[in-house]
Design a protein around this motif. Sequence first.
Motif, PDB file in Angstrom:
ATOM      1  N   GLU A 219       0.894  -1.026  -0.091  1.00  0.00           N
ATOM      2  CA  GLU A 219       0.029   0.007   0.079  1.00  0.00           C
ATOM      3  C   GLU A 219       1.006   1.141  -0.037  1.00  0.00           C
ATOM      4  OE1 GLU A 219      -0.375  -2.376   2.572  1.00  0.00           O
ATOM      5  OE2 GLU A 219      -1.980  -3.530   1.536  1.00  0.00           O
ATOM      6  N   ALA A 220       2.069   1.256   0.834  1.00  0.00           N
ATOM      7  CA  ALA A 220       2.719   2.402   1.038  1.00  0.00           C
ATOM      8  C   ALA A 220       3.396   2.590  -0.348  1.00  0.00           C
ATOM      9  CB  ALA A 220       3.676   2.339   2.003  1.00  0.00           C
ATOM     10  N   VAL A 221       3.992   1.750  -0.869  1.00  0.00           N
ATOM     11  CA  VAL A 221       4.677   1.835  -2.315  1.00  0.00           C
ATOM     12  C   VAL A 221       3.798   2.206  -3.382  1.00  0.00           C
ATOM     13  CG1 VAL A 221       6.315   0.648  -4.002  1.00  0.00           C
ATOM     14  CG2 VAL A 221       6.419   0.307  -1.409  1.00  0.00           C
ATOM     15  N   SER A 222       2.655   1.757  -3.388  1.00  0.00           N
ATOM     16  CA  SER A 222       1.548   2.021  -4.336  1.00  0.00           C
ATOM     17  C   SER A 222       1.209   3.506  -4.456  1.00  0.00           C
ATOM     18  CB  SER A 222       0.591   1.167  -4.266  1.00  0.00           C
ATOM     19  OG  SER A 222       0.563  -0.267  -4.786  1.00  0.00           O
ATOM     20  N   ALA A 223       0.819   3.978  -3.403  1.00  0.00           N
ATOM     21  CA  ALA A 223       0.482   5.104  -2.993  1.00  0.00           C
ATOM     22  C   ALA A 223       1.490   6.134  -3.297  1.00  0.00           C
ATOM     23  CB  ALA A 223       0.060   5.340  -1.319  1.00  0.00           C
ATOM     24  N   ARG A 224       2.657   5.932  -2.892  1.00  0.00           N
ATOM     25  CA  ARG A 224       4.035   6.947  -3.073  1.00  0.00           C
ATOM     26  C   ARG A 224       4.265   7.070  -4.652  1.00  0.00           C
ATOM     27  NH1 ARG A 224       5.900  11.401  -0.801  1.00  0.00           N
ATOM     28  NH2 ARG A 224       7.699  11.860  -2.176  1.00  0.00           N
ATOM     29  N   PHE A 225       4.435   5.864  -5.102  1.00  0.00           N
ATOM     30  CA  PHE A 225       4.535   5.926  -6.496  1.00  0.00           C
ATOM     31  C   PHE A 225       3.527   5.917  -7.610  1.00  0.00           C
ATOM     32  CE2 PHE A 225       8.361   4.673  -4.028  1.00  0.00           C
ATOM     33  CZ  PHE A 225       8.934   5.659  -4.457  1.00  0.00           C
ATOM     34  N   ALA A 242       6.911   2.797 -11.496  1.00  0.00           N
ATOM     35  CA  ALA A 242       6.847   3.911 -10.762  1.00  0.00           C
ATOM     36  C   ALA A 242       7.033   5.080 -11.670  1.00  0.00           C
ATOM     37  CB  ALA A 242       8.131   3.892  -9.783  1.00  0.00           C
ATOM     38  N   CYS A 243       7.770   4.819 -12.833  1.00  0.00           N
ATOM     39  CA  CYS A 243       8.023   5.671 -13.967  1.00  0.00           C
ATOM     40  C   CYS A 243       6.619   6.135 -14.573  1.00  0.00           C
ATOM     41  CB  CYS A 243       9.031   5.060 -15.098  1.00  0.00           C
ATOM     42  SG  CYS A 243      10.654   5.177 -14.653  1.00  0.00           S
ATOM     43  N   GLN A 244       5.797   5.115 -14.815  1.00  0.00           N
ATOM     44  CA  GLN A 244       4.694   5.415 -15.248  1.00  0.00           C
ATOM     45  C   GLN A 244       3.755   6.223 -14.331  1.00  0.00           C
ATOM     46  OE1 GLN A 244       3.071   1.431 -16.539  1.00  0.00           O
ATOM     47  NE2 GLN A 244       0.934   2.303 -16.600  1.00  0.00           N
ATOM     48  N   GLY A 245       3.600   5.810 -13.117  1.00  0.00           N
ATOM     49  CA  GLY A 245       2.793   6.531 -12.160  1.00  0.00           C
ATOM     50  C   GLY A 245       3.317   7.745 -11.859  1.00  0.00           C
ATOM     51  N   ARG A 246       4.650   8.203 -11.726  1.00  0.00           N
ATOM     52  CA  ARG A 246       5.036   9.498 -11.234  1.00  0.00           C
ATOM     53  C   ARG A 246       5.404  10.285 -12.429  1.00  0.00           C
ATOM     54  NH1 ARG A 246       6.993   9.466  -5.768  1.00  0.00           N
ATOM     55  NH2 ARG A 246       8.170  11.625  -6.288  1.00  0.00           N
ATOM     56  N   GLY A 247       5.264   9.738 -13.629  1.00  0.00           N
ATOM     57  CA  GLY A 247       5.482  10.546 -15.121  1.00  0.00           C
ATOM     58  C   GLY A 247       7.061  10.591 -15.368  1.00  0.00           C
ATOM     59  N   TRP A 248       7.874   9.801 -14.731  1.00  0.00           N
ATOM     60  CA  TRP A 248       9.136   9.932 -15.176  1.00  0.00           C
ATOM     61  C   TRP A 248       9.435   9.331 -16.441  1.00  0.00           C
ATOM     62  CZ3 TRP A 248      10.052   7.565  -9.631  1.00  0.00           C
ATOM     63  CH2 TRP A 248       9.701   8.524  -8.644  1.00  0.00           C
ATOM     64  N   LYS A 272      10.265   9.185   3.075  1.00  0.00           N
ATOM     65  CA  LYS A 272       8.954   9.725   2.395  1.00  0.00           C
ATOM     66  C   LYS A 272       8.131   8.638   2.101  1.00  0.00           C
ATOM     67  CE  LYS A 272      10.759  14.105   0.644  1.00  0.00           C
ATOM     68  NZ  LYS A 272      11.423  14.502  -0.485  1.00  0.00           N
ATOM     69  N   ILE A 273       8.495   7.448   1.858  1.00  0.00           N
ATOM     70  CA  ILE A 273       7.609   6.273   1.785  1.00  0.00           C
ATOM     71  C   ILE A 273       6.680   5.846   2.539  1.00  0.00           C
ATOM     72  CG2 ILE A 273       7.580   3.898   0.423  1.00  0.00           C
ATOM     73  CD1 ILE A 273      10.236   4.574  -0.822  1.00  0.00           C
ATOM     74  N   GLY A 274       7.158   6.127   3.780  1.00  0.00           N
ATOM     75  CA  GLY A 274       6.470   5.678   5.058  1.00  0.00           C
ATOM     76  C   GLY A 274       7.372   5.349   6.040  1.00  0.00           C
ATOM     77  N   ARG A 275       6.968   4.757   7.251  1.00  0.00           N
ATOM     78  CA  ARG A 275       8.023   4.129   8.458  1.00  0.00           C
ATOM     79  C   ARG A 275       8.091   2.883   7.991  1.00  0.00           C
ATOM     80  NH1 ARG A 275       6.284   6.516  13.927  1.00  0.00           N
ATOM     81  NH2 ARG A 275       8.145   5.345  14.372  1.00  0.00           N
ATOM     82  N   LEU A 276       9.313   2.495   7.510  1.00  0.00           N
ATOM     83  CA  LEU A 276       9.358   1.140   6.875  1.00  0.00           C
ATOM     84  C   LEU A 276      10.765   0.304   7.687  1.00  0.00           C
ATOM     85  CD1 LEU A 276       8.665   1.968   3.294  1.00  0.00           C
ATOM     86  CD2 LEU A 276       7.404   0.332   4.999  1.00  0.00           C
ATOM     87  N   THR A 277      10.575  -0.754   7.909  1.00  0.00           N
ATOM     88  CA  THR A 277      11.884  -1.491   8.575  1.00  0.00           C
ATOM     89  C   THR A 277      12.134  -2.363   7.435  1.00  0.00           C
ATOM     90  OG1 THR A 277      11.284  -1.235  10.720  1.00  0.00           O
ATOM     91  CG2 THR A 277      12.753  -2.986  10.293  1.00  0.00           C
ATOM     92  N   ILE A 278      13.438  -2.403   7.146  1.00  0.00           N
ATOM     93  CA  ILE A 278      13.682  -3.452   5.886  1.00  0.00           C
ATOM     94  C   ILE A 278      14.599  -4.677   6.341  1.00  0.00           C
ATOM     95  CG2 ILE A 278      13.738  -1.345   4.111  1.00  0.00           C
ATOM     96  CD1 ILE A 278      16.839  -1.541   4.325  1.00  0.00           C
ATOM     97  N   GLN A 279      14.810  -4.677   7.730  1.00  0.00           N
ATOM     98  CA  GLN A 279      15.295  -6.105   8.178  1.00  0.00           C
ATOM     99  C   GLN A 279      14.308  -6.557   9.410  1.00  0.00           C
ATOM    100  OE1 GLN A 279      19.397  -5.993   9.941  1.00  0.00           O
ATOM    101  NE2 GLN A 279      19.884  -7.642   8.966  1.00  0.00           N
ATOM    102  N   GLY A 280      13.854  -7.634   9.002  1.00  0.00           N
ATOM    103  CA  GLY A 280      12.936  -7.943  10.075  1.00  0.00           C
ATOM    104  C   GLY A 280      13.723  -8.813  11.253  1.00  0.00           C
TER     105      GLY A 280
END
Length: 306
Positions: A219-225, A242-248, A272-280
């Motif tokens: 959800e966070a990634v979809s919303a941001r990009f 993401a290029c498509q979504g953000r017009g890059w 900016k994408i949200g509060r994300l922990t990348i190592q569980g």
Amino acid sequence: MPDRINWYPGHMAKSRRLLQEQLRAVDAVIELCDARAPLATRNADLKKLTRDKARILVLNKADLADDRETAKWLERFRREGLTAMRFNSNGGRTKEILAKIEEASAPALARFAARGVKKTVRFMVTGIPNVGKSTFINRLHGSAIAKASDRPGVTRANQWVRLGPYLEILDTPGMLPPRMDDQESARLLAYLGSIRDEIMDTEDLAGGLLSRLYALNPEAVSARFKLPGDVENTPHGLLEAACQGRGWLLSGGRYDTDRAAALVLDEFRAGKIGRLTIQGALPPENPRQRDQSLWNPIFRPHAAGD
Ligand SMILES: Nc1nc2c(ncn2[C@@H]2O[C@H](COP(=O)(O)OP(=O)(O)O)[C@@H](O)[C@H]2O)c(=O)[nH]1
Ligand SMILES: [Mg+2]
């Protein structure tokens, strides 16, 4: 020494030597790691180097990490017998951390007292580059200076900052090399911007990051990009989405994946994408379930003399 450097044996030996010197002057150590990847951002040698010293592990940048994940990490570290806590060096209140520091210094104070001396307990801050050591020390300085404002002459003398009647902290942090021994840690460090991007392919890196983030929190990634609805989780596919979504886009409508890669990394690092922990805190149950693209080596062979 600049913070983001290419580590090679010379650098490692030098910062290790420096740290060992500093360690001789202190009774206790505050180890900082990044709450978004607490294990990858810890140095494996520190335990040996600090041996009998009191230690506090601070999961810094907790404002950028997922609170529930941080709680799991804290639980795990505490189970291992470590004094661990979360902190935000940019805006956190220092009361709790100062209390922990005082608590950790109690045994040393008791030892001094048993010998009949009223000695100050000395702390230092250490960690790998970019975990926030300087920011953390500044934060403590701020409160120390405020606290000591009615007692002139006790702050910032001789690169030691007084935090309490029997507590001092070393003004300069000790730096340790990041762990580069396994590709998974190296990759996480690269995502966080703690090692130089130049030695990696930025599109690989950003694609891998997107893929990992998408698996964690679609959800966070979809919303941001502004991703289209039915996107498949592959690094390159996500980068293009993401290029498509953000017009890059480049002229002719081609995807500007180069620009996308740089922006994805920047936005993640800035939270900016949200509060994300990348190592569980818990390793994946079945390694085969892990997206292989996330675990493949990303480093090109080092250039000669690097
Ligand atoms: N959001 C957030 N950013 C932080 C925190 N601590 C440090 N930073 C940022 O992380 C970057 C590296 O911090 P720095 O103190 O230079 O790290 P050092 O290399 O360990 O001394 C800087 O941009 C800081 O502003 C924190 O707790 N939260
Ligand atoms: Mg620094």
